[in-house]
Scaffold this motif. Sequence first.
Motif, mmCIF file in Angstrom:
data_model
loop_
_atom_site.group_PDB
_atom_site.id
_atom_site.type_symbol
_atom_site.label_atom_id
_atom_site.label_comp_id
_atom_site.label_asym_id
_atom_site.label_seq_id
_atom_site.Cartn_x
_atom_site.Cartn_y
_atom_site.Cartn_z
ATOM 1 N N UNK A 1 0.834 -1.209 0.000
ATOM 2 C CA UNK A 1 0.000 0.000 0.000
ATOM 3 C C UNK A 1 0.864 1.253 0.000
ATOM 4 N N UNK A 2 1.931 1.249 0.801
ATOM 5 C CA UNK A 2 2.811 2.417 0.845
ATOM 6 C C UNK A 2 3.516 2.626 -0.498
ATOM 7 N N UNK A 3 3.988 1.539 -1.104
ATOM 8 C CA UNK A 3 4.703 1.661 -2.379
ATOM 9 C C UNK A 3 3.779 2.175 -3.478
ATOM 10 N N UNK A 4 2.559 1.622 -3.557
ATOM 11 C CA UNK A 4 1.614 2.052 -4.582
ATOM 12 C C UNK A 4 1.225 3.512 -4.391
ATOM 13 N N UNK A 5 1.072 3.938 -3.120
ATOM 14 C CA UNK A 5 0.717 5.343 -2.868
ATOM 15 C C UNK A 5 1.839 6.285 -3.304
ATOM 16 N N UNK A 6 3.092 5.887 -3.183
ATOM 17 C CA UNK A 6 4.213 6.721 -3.637
ATOM 18 C C UNK A 6 4.180 6.864 -5.152
ATOM 19 N N UNK A 7 3.928 5.750 -5.860
ATOM 20 C CA UNK A 7 3.832 5.842 -7.324
ATOM 21 C C UNK A 7 2.665 6.735 -7.736
ATOM 22 N N UNK A 8 1.542 6.625 -7.012
ATOM 23 C CA UNK A 8 0.391 7.453 -7.363
ATOM 24 C C UNK A 8 0.685 8.931 -7.132
ATOM 25 N N UNK A 9 1.430 9.242 -6.073
ATOM 26 C CA UNK A 9 1.718 10.643 -5.771
ATOM 27 C C UNK A 9 2.722 11.250 -6.744
ATOM 28 N N UNK A 10 3.593 10.416 -7.297
ATOM 29 C CA UNK A 10 4.637 10.937 -8.203
ATOM 30 C C UNK A 10 4.348 10.645 -9.676
ATOM 31 N N UNK A 11 3.106 10.324 -10.005
ATOM 32 C CA UNK A 11 2.746 9.983 -11.376
ATOM 33 C C UNK A 11 2.914 11.193 -12.288
ATOM 34 N N UNK A 12 3.560 10.962 -13.443
ATOM 35 C CA UNK A 12 3.763 12.011 -14.439
ATOM 36 C C UNK A 12 2.939 11.692 -15.679
ATOM 37 N N UNK A 13 2.638 12.703 -16.456
ATOM 38 C CA UNK A 13 1.860 12.460 -17.683
ATOM 39 C C UNK A 13 2.578 11.475 -18.604
ATOM 40 N N UNK A 14 1.818 10.555 -19.148
ATOM 41 C CA UNK A 14 2.372 9.555 -20.055
ATOM 42 C C UNK A 14 2.850 8.301 -19.371
ATOM 43 N N UNK A 15 2.965 8.314 -18.023
ATOM 44 C CA UNK A 15 3.401 7.120 -17.294
ATOM 45 C C UNK A 15 2.203 6.247 -16.944
ATOM 46 N N UNK A 16 2.439 4.938 -16.902
ATOM 47 C CA UNK A 16 1.369 4.005 -16.543
ATOM 48 C C UNK A 16 1.074 4.092 -15.054
#
Length: 554
Positions: A400-415
Amino acid sequence: MASVTAIAKADRNDPPGDTVAGEAAPGKAARLRRRLVHFGGSRLGALILALNLLSLLILFGGALALNEWKRGLVEAKQESLSVQAELLSNVLGQLGITRGEPRPELDAIQASKWLRDNFIPTGQRARLYDIDGLPVTDSYFVTEAIPGEALPPARPAGTPVTRPDAAVTRRTTERQDRAAAALTHEVDLALAGQPQAGVRVSESGDRVVSVSVPIRHVEKVLGVLTLEAGDVDAILAAQRRALMPFALVALVVSLLSSLLLHLFVARPVLRLAAAADQVRLQRARAISLPDLEGRRDEIGDLARSLETMTETLSDRMDAIERFAADVSHEIKNPLTSIRSALETLPLVKTEAQRERLTTLLQQDVRRLDRLITDISNASRLDAELSRDRPRPVDVATLLSDIVSVYAASLKPGEAPVRLTAGTEPAMVSGRDGPMGQVFRNLIDNARSFSPAGGEVRVSLARDGADPQRPLVVRVEDDGPGIPDDNLETVFERFYTSRPKGTAFGSNSGLGLSIVRQIVAAHGGSVRAENRTGPDGTVLGARFEVALPLAGRQT
């Protein structure tokens, strides 16, 4: 760095009862039974204790047996003297050896004659006392027996007379006085009507078994008859001689135990030390002593552990050598490209060609930087895994912590990354840092293959397919999938197969290799497969990490 094979081999060779990452190995129950059967779980300890106890028991058993024998002999002697004394006293009291009716008295003359005619002492001495405790007769005086010691040999004429030492004379006198006092006390008790029996010291310094009984006429005490047997010291000397075989047997057993300790402990340890020196001096890659490894005691455990340890170290050395060769090969590629570009740069004539070479140089530098970073991380992995102590890790919270970090740092064009299932606590015994690196590497790998508009899905579930590893983490993408021939190859070092359009040098090919190494160190497994539709079309790739729950690592 240890290879997966080396780790698995080390696990298989772990001695029974050891644990890996906190879970008991299959042989723990057998080792526990062994500890209960043997002394503290030690066969050699039990052998040493048994041999030492055996020698002591032999000695103590012999001493106790001889003490009982001594006590029995003394008691038998006392009983025999008591029977004789009772018989003699009855005769002396009833057969007319009295006078003075109606107040009978002991006739000393008649009693002495009767003892002389009817009592023949053989190693015994009889004394008769009147009602006042005064000596009446002594069997040494009414027989031909001459008490005392033999006279010293005659000295030549004119030899000076040696006067006895005053201290010796004084000690002899004191001893005789104590002996006379003890005899007087015994006679006085017998005159009171109580027969006496015991062991005391005679005037000559010898221990004697003595019995004193009153002489009665009806109820009247007329005197005391004392019988002595002076062979107590001879009996004790014979007993000491009889103790010597027991002492010799105990000595032999002790020597035998020392020899066994030398043969079964000292020499094998010296052999193991010599074999370890051979490994240290690089004349051997592993310790191998088959005759010691077959032993079912601590020396055998030590030999097997040392062999497993050296084999594991040898495998690690081989893995390091292979890793160094792979690293050298991978680094040479960008370096060769950079050198070629630098050699070509002075020869270009147009600005467009110069920009292309500059772009190529930048790509090679980025590739080299990424490669060196991943190589550094991979080389530190073994040290980090061995240094950190395993502790309970909640995989659900970690994901959950790892997925939340990816969601917070998501950039346009990234999956995007989405946690699709699995929020209940799922505890494993491990290290949160390396475990987090496993899931980040898998997610980064999936995102790099995801097309525009695709996503990465992470799920946590419990699967009963592998009872030893029931916790399964799945990472799925919508990419082109993995060729069937490469489902295992993707976990090899420096393997990379990027889709078109991927930035050159952005991947080193070590990410999935690091994943498998960390998962194997935690007692788990990882595999790759393709997701397919109903018509068999590949929909993407799926990576599954199976982990044992806390307390169940194998």
